[in-house]
Design a protein around this motif. Structure first.
Motif, PDB file in Angstrom:
ATOM      1  N   ARG A 137       0.810  -1.219   0.000  1.00 34.83           N
ATOM      2  CA  ARG A 137       0.000   0.000   0.000  1.00 34.83           C
ATOM      3  C   ARG A 137       0.844   1.270   0.000  1.00 34.83           C
ATOM      4  O   ARG A 137       0.333   2.369  -0.114  1.00 34.83           O
ATOM      5  CB  ARG A 137      -0.894  -0.036   1.246  1.00 34.83           C
ATOM      6  N   GLY A 138       2.177   1.090   0.102  1.00 31.99           N
ATOM      7  CA  GLY A 138       3.084   2.227   0.121  1.00 31.99           C
ATOM      8  C   GLY A 138       3.899   2.285   1.395  1.00 31.99           C
ATOM      9  O   GLY A 138       3.983   3.329   2.046  1.00 31.99           O
TER      10      GLY A 138
ATOM     11  N   VAL B 153      -1.422   3.349  -3.911  1.00 30.11           N
ATOM     12  CA  VAL B 153      -0.751   3.563  -2.630  1.00 30.11           C
ATOM     13  C   VAL B 153      -1.614   4.497  -1.787  1.00 30.11           C
ATOM     14  O   VAL B 153      -2.323   5.351  -2.296  1.00 30.11           O
ATOM     15  CB  VAL B 153       0.658   4.168  -2.825  1.00 30.11           C
ATOM     16  N   LEU B 154      -1.547   4.282  -0.474  1.00 27.87           N
ATOM     17  CA  LEU B 154      -2.346   5.076   0.458  1.00 27.87           C
ATOM     18  C   LEU B 154      -1.643   5.057   1.813  1.00 27.87           C
ATOM     19  O   LEU B 154      -1.230   3.991   2.281  1.00 27.87           O
ATOM     20  CB  LEU B 154      -3.758   4.495   0.584  1.00 27.87           C
ATOM     21  N   PRO B 155      -1.479   6.232   2.451  1.00 30.01           N
ATOM     22  CA  PRO B 155      -0.822   6.250   3.771  1.00 30.01           C
ATOM     23  C   PRO B 155      -1.728   5.676   4.851  1.00 30.01           C
ATOM     24  O   PRO B 155      -2.645   6.348   5.313  1.00 30.01           O
ATOM     25  CB  PRO B 155      -0.536   7.734   3.989  1.00 30.01           C
ATOM     26  N   VAL B 156      -1.467   4.428   5.242  1.00 30.80           N
ATOM     27  CA  VAL B 156      -2.306   3.725   6.214  1.00 30.80           C
ATOM     28  C   VAL B 156      -1.486   3.280   7.425  1.00 30.80           C
ATOM     29  O   VAL B 156      -1.872   3.514   8.575  1.00 30.80           O
ATOM     30  CB  VAL B 156      -2.985   2.500   5.569  1.00 30.80           C
ATOM     31  N   TYR B 157      -0.327   2.654   7.191  1.00 35.43           N
ATOM     32  CA  TYR B 157       0.417   1.985   8.256  1.00 35.43           C
ATOM     33  C   TYR B 157       1.488   2.885   8.869  1.00 35.43           C
ATOM     34  O   TYR B 157       2.062   3.749   8.202  1.00 35.43           O
ATOM     35  CB  TYR B 157       1.070   0.705   7.722  1.00 35.43           C
ATOM     36  N   GLY B 158       1.766   2.653  10.153  1.00 33.87           N
ATOM     37  CA  GLY B 158       2.843   3.337  10.858  1.00 33.87           C
ATOM     38  C   GLY B 158       4.086   2.483  10.934  1.00 33.87           C
ATOM     39  O   GLY B 158       4.243   1.518  10.201  1.00 33.87           O
TER      40      GLY B 158
ATOM     41  N   LEU C 234       5.822   7.829   5.932  1.00 30.73           N
ATOM     42  CA  LEU C 234       6.356   8.441   4.719  1.00 30.73           C
ATOM     43  C   LEU C 234       5.611   9.737   4.398  1.00 30.73           C
ATOM     44  O   LEU C 234       6.219  10.732   3.978  1.00 30.73           O
ATOM     45  CB  LEU C 234       6.244   7.462   3.542  1.00 30.73           C
ATOM     46  N   GLU C 235       4.303   9.743   4.617  1.00 28.05           N
ATOM     47  CA  GLU C 235       3.515  10.955   4.404  1.00 28.05           C
ATOM     48  C   GLU C 235       3.942  12.043   5.382  1.00 28.05           C
ATOM     49  O   GLU C 235       4.115  13.215   5.004  1.00 28.05           O
ATOM     50  CB  GLU C 235       2.027  10.654   4.566  1.00 28.05           C
TER      51      GLU C 235
ATOM     52  N   ALA D 153       6.732  12.412   6.658  1.00 32.65           N
ATOM     53  CA  ALA D 153       8.067  12.864   6.267  1.00 32.65           C
ATOM     54  C   ALA D 153       8.033  13.797   5.063  1.00 32.65           C
ATOM     55  O   ALA D 153       9.054  14.406   4.718  1.00 32.65           O
ATOM     56  CB  ALA D 153       8.956  11.661   5.963  1.00 32.65           C
ATOM     57  N   GLY D 154       6.873  13.901   4.406  1.00 30.63           N
ATOM     58  CA  GLY D 154       6.720  14.835   3.291  1.00 30.63           C
ATOM     59  C   GLY D 154       6.644  14.217   1.922  1.00 30.63           C
ATOM     60  O   GLY D 154       6.641  14.933   0.908  1.00 30.63           O
ATOM     61  N   ALA D 155       6.566  12.882   1.819  1.00 30.92           N
ATOM     62  CA  ALA D 155       6.467  12.220   0.519  1.00 30.92           C
ATOM     63  C   ALA D 155       5.080  12.416  -0.073  1.00 30.92           C
ATOM     64  O   ALA D 155       4.083  12.545   0.641  1.00 30.92           O
ATOM     65  CB  ALA D 155       6.772  10.730   0.659  1.00 30.92           C
ATOM     66  N   TRP D 156       5.020  12.419  -1.399  1.00 36.07           N
ATOM     67  CA  TRP D 156       3.757  12.506  -2.133  1.00 36.07           C
ATOM     68  C   TRP D 156       3.372  11.121  -2.636  1.00 36.07           C
ATOM     69  O   TRP D 156       4.221  10.355  -3.098  1.00 36.07           O
ATOM     70  CB  TRP D 156       3.898  13.456  -3.321  1.00 36.07           C
ATOM     71  N   PHE D 157       2.085  10.809  -2.587  1.00 31.86           N
ATOM     72  CA  PHE D 157       1.598   9.497  -3.000  1.00 31.86           C
ATOM     73  C   PHE D 157       0.968   9.599  -4.390  1.00 31.86           C
ATOM     74  O   PHE D 157       0.166  10.500  -4.651  1.00 31.86           O
ATOM     75  CB  PHE D 157       0.604   8.957  -1.973  1.00 31.86           C
ATOM     76  N   ALA D 158       1.318   8.662  -5.277  1.00 27.77           N
ATOM     77  CA  ALA D 158       0.977   8.776  -6.702  1.00 27.77           C
ATOM     78  C   ALA D 158      -0.070   7.776  -7.159  1.00 27.77           C
ATOM     79  O   ALA D 158      -0.059   7.343  -8.319  1.00 27.77           O
ATOM     80  CB  ALA D 158       2.237   8.638  -7.546  1.00 27.77           C
TER      81      ALA D 158
END
Length: 322
Positions: free
Chosen positions: A235-236, A267-272, A279-280, A282-287
């Motif tokens: 998922r990223g 991809v989706l910011p779900v997990y720690g 990663l989100e 930290a400033g990353a962009w999800f595509a």
């Protein structure tokens, strides 16, 4: 009467074996047209004559300029590019970013088997691509790949097989149409989502994560790049030491895009604990479900165009939507 402009770039479709056993691109565009017994409303020019696995960013820029020149010609109704299959999806995506304002079909095609085979697919693929380029149905679809009778969007198409005749697909989405006995059928609409100027993209690191790849290794790989794309787990997600390195990059104005190793799904910011949430943060962009190779093309082109941080983030968000 308008005509289709065919631009040749080499690849298997223009290749023959040599005495030493090597296969390489040698056939001219006019030879390919002669095989078709082509009509008078098709003209041919050459851009390059090499295998697409030897392309670099300057090659993409040259092809884009040749395509743009053709599209600006009022007598040209559509453009076909013959291309090697190894990187056709990347060239198609780059062209979709830099030529989508002309409202004329731009069609890429190629072959899995060189012209020495009695069952070579090049002639049929080229014929289908010309029919597609002549179709008003596809005038607003931007750049497309036509292969084995199917029509694929530049954003979603991927090479899925090394040598099968049906070598391409759009995992999770499928084709947007097909060509059947000269008839062009469009089953889905395609809306270009970003428009950039044609420039030579800047180098961007493409990092495919694997078990055991930690922050130290990630730093060694990405050091000296002005942008980074991560093909993350699922998922990223990433090893718990990598978000720290991502933050270090972002704090130094080096953009980081997250894609997935998976061929389907977003991809989706779900997990720690090192996952997408970290990663989100930290400033990353999800595509979304954009492939890593295409995210790399997108980021490199934006960097070379001197897009602002906000503009780059907005373009990633636009392109991440299918």
């Amino acid at each position: 009467m308008g005509h289709v402009q065919v631009i040749t770039t080499g690849g298997t479709i223009a290749s023959l074996p040599h005495e030493n056993g090597d296969v390489s691109a040698t056939l001219s565009g006019q030879h390919l047209m002669t095989q078709l017994g082509i009509e008078s409303n098709v003209k041919v020019t050459s851009s390059v004559t090499i295998g697409s696995y030897t392309f670099d960013y300057s090659t993409l820029f040259k092809i884009a300029n040749d395509v743009t020149k053709a599209l600006k010609n009022p007598d040209v109704t559509g453009v076909v590019i013959t291309h090697g299959t190894d990187t056709i999806e990347e060239t198609a995506f780059y062209l979709s970013l830099v030529t989508n304002s002309y409202q004329k079909p731009v069609i890429l095609t190629g072959a899995q088997f060189d012209a020495s085979y009695s069952f070579s697919d090049g002639t049929k693929n080229l014929q289908d691509a010309i029919y597609a380029a002549q179709s008003e149905k596809l005038s607003n679809f931007g750049t497309l790949v036509v292969f084995a009778g199917f029509i694929y969007s530049a954003r979603d198409v991927r090479k899925i097989d090394t040598n099968a005749l049906e070598g391409f697909d759009s995992p999770g989405w499928g084709p947007v149409g097909r060509v059947d006995n000269q008839k062009v059928i469009a089953s889905q609409n395609v809306s270009p989502s970003a428009s950039l100027e044609a420039t030579i993209p800047k180098p961007v690191a493409l990092v495919r994560l694997g078990i055991g790849m930690d922050g130290a290794e990630f730093r060694r790989i990405t050091d000296s790049y002005s942008g980074v794309v991560i093909e993350a787990f699922g998922r990223g997600n990433a090893h718990k030491t990598i978000p720290h390195e991502v933050k270090r990059l972002v704090d130094n104005s080096i953009p980081v895009i997250v894609t997935s190793r998976c061929i389907r799904g977003e991809v989706l910011p779900v997990y720690g604990n090192g996952g997408g949430k970290d990663l989100e943060r930290a400033g990353a962009w999800f595509a979304g479900d954009l492939s890593g190779e295409k995210a790399r093309i997108l980021l490199g082109t934006m960097l070379s165009s001197n897009k602002s941080w906000t503009e780059m983030k907005q373009n990633v968000e636009r392109v991440s939507q299918p």
